[in-house]
Design an enzyme around this catalytic site. Structure first.
Site: not given
Ligand code: HSE
Length: 439
Positions: A45-46, A75, A136, A163, A167, A218, A221, A236
């Site tokens: 995703t990221v 990779a 994190k 974190v 932001i 989404g 998880e 965090k």
């Molecule tokens: N699962 C995390 C959240 C994603 O809901 O904030 C971002 O770290």
């Protein structure tokens, strides 16, 4: 041999450099220099969006740093994972993660988790690369080891995206607020749980129903344990306390409580007390230099700016002895937002390549964290039992009329150890259905 001639240039483009422009993107550009080689570990995703920003903003980024940035390796477990992302050059995609980790100037770790990610990050550092990560969990567990390795090798590690997602928080914390002594940090740092509590509060929806909705959207998880049990926020909080208090705080130092026991009854009771319930990561520095760090649901008064943080948004309030209160607010998650923080870290790393940034991360020997026993708070208690027991066991500030034998109590400020002992006594004569700090 790399030539190191410099020209003042306008935007860098494929046709070459120009020094006729005086646009905002004017920059010091080195001619004929080798590109910065970036190795990307993980194209999920990221990772995919980070690659996209690097490609789409190639010219602007090159103009900014005076050298082109080239994605020289991507990779992933299966190269077909990158098929949906046309901006990723398939010729650099490989399953040989170690080769990508050890053949770049900057390695971007977006694998996640505390398993193989550690091995590849340490290998990247050992090869002389600086590392950018959003991981994190990795930093909260192995931060001291990883940072010591980077220190020994003279490279850096950047983790703004770990974190608060998009932001800008860690950079201001370690740079803009460096003249200040941070005394406390209080934050909504998990978007999923904030969404769940917000929906329970504003729509009266049940925890289980909102959780399913959060998964469908989404936010949470498929296995939402890390979010709802507070571990994501605790990771965090450990990173925040490490940077804010200049010491090593790991996940094991952070006391954690999630939101799974919160009911609509608690939400309604909080409302009657003029409060809302929020999952907060909190760290507080004591006068003697020790500190508390924990994650737990709290009742916070509706006038608090944190009470207004809705949906999946994050917000962190930092209190310093010179600055006073400073608040950071924005999207705490989201693929593009997080990728943008990753790219910004990469630029930071390039711009400070010859002079590493010190993040004041200790060597692991200094442990400032203390147990919560002595932390004083007012408490909200939902208790099923007898009025006499409540009044004899708790320092009552306010007490509701019972509904089916259940009382809502607000206590005066007492240390955690006193609240724990009182809860034990109350459970012997009735049932403590809920207990939360009030801020
Ligand atoms: N699962 C995390 C959240 C994603 O809901 O904030 C971002 O770290």
């Amino acid at each position: 041999m790399i030539s190191r001639s410099y020209v003042i240039s306008g935007p860098y483009n494929r046709q070459g450099y120009t020094n006729t422009s005086h646009s905002r993107e004017d920059a010091l550009v080195q001619e004929d220099v080798a590109p910065i080689r970036v190795g990307l570990l993980g194209a999920g995703t990221v990772g995919s969006q980070t690659a996209r920003l690097l490609v789409e903003q190639k010219d602007e980024l090159a103009a900014r740093i005076g050298r082109p940035i080239e994605l020289t390796g991507v990779a992933c477990l299966d190269p077909s994972e990158t098929d949906p992302f046309p901006w990723i050059d398939k010729s650099v995609v490989t399953t040989d993660t170690m080769s990508v980790a050890t053949n770049a100037d900057i390695v971007v770790e977006l694998i996640g988790g505390t398993g193989v990610a550690r091995k590849f990050v340490l290998a990247a550092i050992e090869s002389g690369a600086s590392v950018v990560t959003a991981n994190k969990a990795l930093l909260a567990k192995y931060g001291p080891e990883i940072y010591a390795a980077a220190e020994a090798k003279g490279v850096d590690i950047y983790f703004e995206a770990s974190v608060g997602g998009a932001i800008p928080f860690l950079k201001p914390l370690r740079e803009s607020l460096v003249g200040d002594k941070v005394t406390s940090m209080l934050g909504i740092v998990n978007g999923t749980t904030n969404y769940i509590l917000d929906e329970m509060t504003t729509k009266g929806l049940d925890f289980d129903d909102v959780l399913k909705d959060a998964q469908a959207k989404g936010y949470a998880e498929a296995d939402p344990t890390g979010d709802i049990e507070g571990y994501d926020a605790a990771n965090k909080a450990a990173i925040m306390a490490t940077l804010g208090f200049h010491t090593n705080v790991t996940i094991d130092d952070v006391s954690v409580e999630g939101i799974t026991k919160i009911t609509l009854e608690d939400v309604a009771n909080a409302d009657k007390l003029g409060c809302v319930i929020k999952l907060l990561g909190r760290s507080v520095r004591c006068e003697d230099g020790t500190a508390y760090a924990y994650v737990a649901p709290h009742l916070i008064h509706k006038e608090s700016p944190l009470a207004a943080v809705e949906d999946v948004f994050n917000a962190i309030m930092v209190d310093g002895n010179a600055t006073g209160e400073v608040m950071f607010y924005g999207k705490g998650a989201g693929k593009l937002a997080t990728a943008s923080a990753v790219v910004a870290d990469m630029l930071d790393s390039i711009e400070h390549k010859d002079r590493r940034r010190r993040i004041m991360w200790g060597d692991g020997s200094k442990k400032l964290l203390r147990p919560l026993d002595t932390l004083r708070s007012a408490w909200y208690v939902r208790f099923k039992g007898a009025r006499e027991d409540i009044e004899s066991i708790l320092p009552v500030e306010s007490l509701s009329e019972p509904v089916e034998g259940v009382f809502v109590v607000q206590t005066s400020k007492i240390p955690t150890a006193e609240m724990d002992a009182a809860a034990e006594k109350l459970n012997a004569v009735g049932k403590v259905c809920a207990a939360m700090r009030i801020l």
